[in-house]
Design an enzyme around this catalytic site. Structure first.
Site, PDB file in Angstrom:
ATOM      1  N   LYS A 208       0.843  -1.201   0.000  1.00 43.54           N
ATOM      2  CA  LYS A 208       0.000   0.000   0.000  1.00 43.54           C
ATOM      3  C   LYS A 208       0.880   1.255   0.000  1.00 43.54           C
ATOM      4  CE  LYS A 208      -3.604   2.238   2.698  1.00 43.54           C
ATOM      5  NZ  LYS A 208      -4.528   2.156   3.834  1.00 43.54           N
ATOM      6  N   GLU A 214      10.399  -4.629   4.756  1.00 38.27           N
ATOM      7  CA  GLU A 214      10.495  -6.024   4.309  1.00 38.27           C
ATOM      8  C   GLU A 214      10.221  -6.134   2.815  1.00 38.27           C
ATOM      9  OE1 GLU A 214       8.807  -4.888   6.865  1.00 38.27           O
ATOM     10  OE2 GLU A 214       8.896  -6.233   8.601  1.00 38.27           O
ATOM     11  N   GLY A 270      -4.891  -2.098   5.141  1.00 34.75           N
ATOM     12  CA  GLY A 270      -4.070  -3.221   4.666  1.00 34.75           C
ATOM     13  C   GLY A 270      -4.738  -4.574   4.873  1.00 34.75           C
ATOM     14  N   ARG A 271      -5.242  -4.819   6.085  1.00 39.33           N
ATOM     15  CA  ARG A 271      -5.817  -6.138   6.376  1.00 39.33           C
ATOM     16  C   ARG A 271      -7.216  -6.310   5.809  1.00 39.33           C
ATOM     17  NH1 ARG A 271      -4.797  -2.972  10.591  1.00 39.33           N
ATOM     18  NH2 ARG A 271      -6.504  -2.238  11.919  1.00 39.33           N
ATOM     19  N   GLU A 356      -4.727  -7.334  14.669  1.00 39.15           N
ATOM     20  CA  GLU A 356      -4.273  -5.989  14.328  1.00 39.15           C
ATOM     21  C   GLU A 356      -5.453  -5.013  14.446  1.00 39.15           C
ATOM     22  OE1 GLU A 356      -0.658  -5.118  11.571  1.00 39.15           O
ATOM     23  OE2 GLU A 356      -2.423  -4.767  10.336  1.00 39.15           O
ATOM     24  N   HIS A 387      -4.898 -33.938  16.649  1.00 44.12           N
ATOM     25  CA  HIS A 387      -3.748 -34.742  17.096  1.00 44.12           C
ATOM     26  C   HIS A 387      -2.639 -33.852  17.630  1.00 44.12           C
ATOM     27  CE1 HIS A 387      -5.345 -38.546  15.579  1.00 44.12           C
ATOM     28  NE2 HIS A 387      -5.976 -37.748  14.720  1.00 44.12           N
ATOM     29  N   LYS A 507       9.292  -1.050  14.389  1.00 42.33           N
ATOM     30  CA  LYS A 507       9.852  -0.656  13.079  1.00 42.33           C
ATOM     31  C   LYS A 507      10.914   0.423  13.270  1.00 42.33           C
ATOM     32  CE  LYS A 507       5.608  -0.990  10.255  1.00 42.33           C
ATOM     33  NZ  LYS A 507       4.715  -0.175   9.422  1.00 42.33           N
TER      34      LYS A 507
HETATM   35  O1  F6P Z   1       1.776  -4.554   9.926  1.00 44.88           O
HETATM   36  C1  F6P Z   1       1.572  -3.216   9.678  1.00 44.88           C
HETATM   37  C2  F6P Z   1       1.067  -2.962   8.285  1.00 44.88           C
HETATM   38  O2  F6P Z   1       0.905  -1.583   8.124  1.00 44.88           O
HETATM   39  C3  F6P Z   1      -0.198  -3.694   7.961  1.00 44.88           C
HETATM   40  O3  F6P Z   1      -1.342  -3.085   8.420  1.00 44.88           O
HETATM   41  C4  F6P Z   1      -0.118  -3.803   6.488  1.00 44.88           C
HETATM   42  O4  F6P Z   1      -0.990  -4.779   6.027  1.00 44.88           O
HETATM   43  C5  F6P Z   1       1.334  -4.160   6.311  1.00 44.88           C
HETATM   44  O5  F6P Z   1       1.996  -3.409   7.308  1.00 44.88           O
HETATM   45  C6  F6P Z   1       1.918  -3.920   4.954  1.00 44.88           C
HETATM   46  O6  F6P Z   1       1.905  -2.578   4.572  1.00 44.88           O
HETATM   47  P1  F6P Z   1       2.137  -2.143   3.078  1.00 44.88           P
HETATM   48  O7  F6P Z   1       1.056  -2.734   2.233  1.00 44.88           O
HETATM   49  O8  F6P Z   1       2.087  -0.650   3.072  1.00 44.88           O
HETATM   50  O9  F6P Z   1       3.483  -2.649   2.626  1.00 44.88           O
END
Ligand code: F6P
Length: 543
Positions: A208, A214, A270-271, A356, A387, A507
């Site tokens: 987003k 990452e 995001g979620r 979240e 199990h 972060k």
């Molecule tokens: O974990 C924090 C967060 O902001 C989530 O809400 C989101 O889904 C994720 O990081 C990834 O963010 P982006 O789509 O901006 O890379």
């Protein structure tokens, strides 16, 4: 909406008193007292059948929980969300994932603009792109067909797509090999591309913000991998990378042609984004028609949530039951147990959606709560969980409400598998609710000293959700069911289910520590003694 603190509300106090009366009642007694309980405490909507009779509730409990929902203004809050009001107050944003699945022609206004045409414009663009990749019209730099599609993203930009891909694999094009890279751990990237040919590989960079550490680290590594594999000509980026983002500037900076960028909007959390352009890899895998069916399923549940009376409303009932266990029985966790292997990533997806969203401890106006909020969600597909951890659910000291999710039909009818699978699901819910008394154990001739070990107390609550078959439409309904249940809980708790400030501190600290791990000279470490020692040891171990 009521501004009275939740725990001071008369309904809350009544619920507390009612819990005191009900806590000693066993589900055996509740079922014995009403032979119709197993059919009356059920709701069917949108093709999903919810049996909530094996919950520790009576008619009075439901009456009170519904009164609580009314008192907290749930109906008005639902309308406010669907209308596009800025209910995500800490980020000053509307919350309109429901607009992502609104049919063409519907009108949803955000700041004076109808957003539905733009939603469908993106969907059409995604559809045209997905068709080109699937048909082989989209070619890599050397003219080869794309065989591997790798989504690079994390959190909401990964968990929804990977869950949906796994859930709908049966409907996917098996000629395409889909992979998901999320972790900044290089093992993730290395294993995803192991044995793959860059000439046949397309990366979908899903972020987003297009700034997430990452994802950007993995995207850069992917870029290097492609360039290395294809002779270093930068022009190959356009053929092997597309982006899904709200940040056009950053996408351009990365070298991806904005023509190959699929956008969405800040009113999509995001979620809550798997049905936005973030679902591009899902669409490539299952095709545009199946993706549209997924959206139709979401929309059907949205309409149900918006229009059904609260007492017959699937997400509302599930949300209120979650509040009942979390706040009155002090249940800390909830298990989600899909008896459907295709839903193997559903619990992981729900972890972000639920935790979240509702892992908050201040109210909308910043006051510290004096009640429990979001539970810890976890689970595994049945029968594997049986199990593994079911022992604790049956005989441990914790009360763990369970959601069993099963389907009447299997997509892979082979022998007796499906009957055996569903028999297990029904049996587990039955065993949890009714258990086995000491008398029953003794009557089986069990040695006296073993009797306590073989008693099942029962009285352990569960929901059972039964649907016809796992398909795109049903998956959409199921995800929307949980999305709206999460919202219902957030409204009762008076928290913002749509921000996630709790992920920020780590972060920031990681950004400070990265140069301390990488610097040639010994850094001047100013952390606590534990963090300092760990950093120093790591540096020694790598020297
Ligand atoms: O974990 C924090 C967060 O902001 C989530 O809400 C989101 O889904 C994720 O990081 C990834 O963010 P982006 O789509 O901006 O890379």
């Amino acid at each position: 909406m009521s501004t009275q603190a939740l725990t001071h509300s008369p309904v809350w106090k009544e619920l507390q008193a009612h819990h005191g009366e009900l806590a000693g009642l066993h589900l055996r007694e509740l079922f014995a007292a009403d032979s119709r309980r197993g059919t009356s405490l059920t709701v069917e909507a949108c093709g999903l059948y919810l049996d909530y009779s094996k919950n520790r509730v009576t008619g009075r409990t439901l009456e009170l929980l519904l009164a609580l929902a009314a008192e907290r203004g749930l109906g008005g809050r639902i309308e406010a969300m669907f209308r596009g009001e800025k209910i995500n107050t800490t980020e000053d944003r509307a919350v309109l994932h429901t607009a992502l699945r609104a049919p063409r022609g519907e009108k949803i206004m955000v700041e004076g603009e109808d957003v539905v045409p733009a939603v469908h414009e993106v969907l059409d663009k995604m559809g045209a792109f997905a068709d080109r990749v699937r048909s082989g019209a989209w070619r890599g730099q050397t003219g080869r067909k794309i065989r591997n599609v790798i989504n690079v993203g994390i959190g909401g930009s990964d968990l929804g797509p990977v869950m949906a891909y796994e859930a709908l694999k049966f409907f996917s094009d098996r000629a395409l090999h889909c992979q998901f890279v999320s972790n900044v751990d290089s093992d993730d990237f290395a294993e995803a591309v192991c044995g793959l040919d860059p000439a046949e590989t397309l990366f979908v960079i899903s972020s987003k913000t297009f700034t997430t550490l990452e994802t950007m680290t993995n995207a850069q590594t992917a870029r290097d991998w492609v360039l290395r594999g294809l002779g270093g000509d930068e022009s190959c980026v356009a053929k092997h990378f597309v982006a899904v983002s709200t940040n056009a500037e950053k996408v351009r900076e990365f070298g991806i042609d904005p023509a190959n960028m699929f956008g969405f909007w800040d009113w999509v959390g995001g979620r809550y984004s798997m049905d936005s352009a973030i679902g591009l890899s899902t669409m490539v895998a299952i095709g545009p028609d199946n993706f549209r069916a997924l959206l139709a399923g979401f929309h059907e549940m949205d309409e149900h949530f918006r229009t059904a009376p609260l007492g017959e409303n699937l997400p509302v009932l599930m949300g209120l039951l979650a509040v009942w266990y979390g706040d009155f029985f002090e249940a800390q966790t909830a298990a989600v147990l899909p008896y459907e292997q295709y839903l193997k990533r559903f619990p992981a997806y729900l972890q972000q959606l639920t935790m979240e969203s509702n892992g908050k401890s201040v109210t909308l106006d910043g006051r510290h709560v004096d009640y429990n909020t979001g539970a810890i969600y976890w689970g595994e597909p049945g029968t594997n969980g049986q199990h593994s951890f079911y022992q604790l659910i049956h005989q441990g000291t914790h009360l763990i409400p369970c959601d069993f999710i099963g389907f009447a039909k299997t997509l892979n009818p082979i022998g007796r598998h499906h009957d055996i699978l569903l028999a297990n699901m029904f049996a587990q819910a039955e065993a949890l609710a009714f258990g086995k008394t000491a008398e029953q154990v003794e009557a089986e001739g069990t040695r006296a000293e073993l009797v306590p070990h073989r008693v099942f107390e029962g009285n352990r609550p569960s929901n059972t959700i039964l649907a016809e078959v796992i398909d795109p439409q049903t998956l959409g309904k199921l995800v929307a069911l949980y999305e709206h249940s999460v919202f219902t809980q957030g409204v009762i708790w008076d928290i913002n289910s749509f921000d996630q400030w709790g992920v920020e501190l780590g972060k920031v600290l990681a950004q400070r520590i990265i140069p301390e791990l990488e610097s040639q000279d010994a850094p001047d470490l100013q952390h606590d003694s534990s963090t300092n020692a760990l950093i120093a040891r790591y540096r020694r171990m790598n020297s």
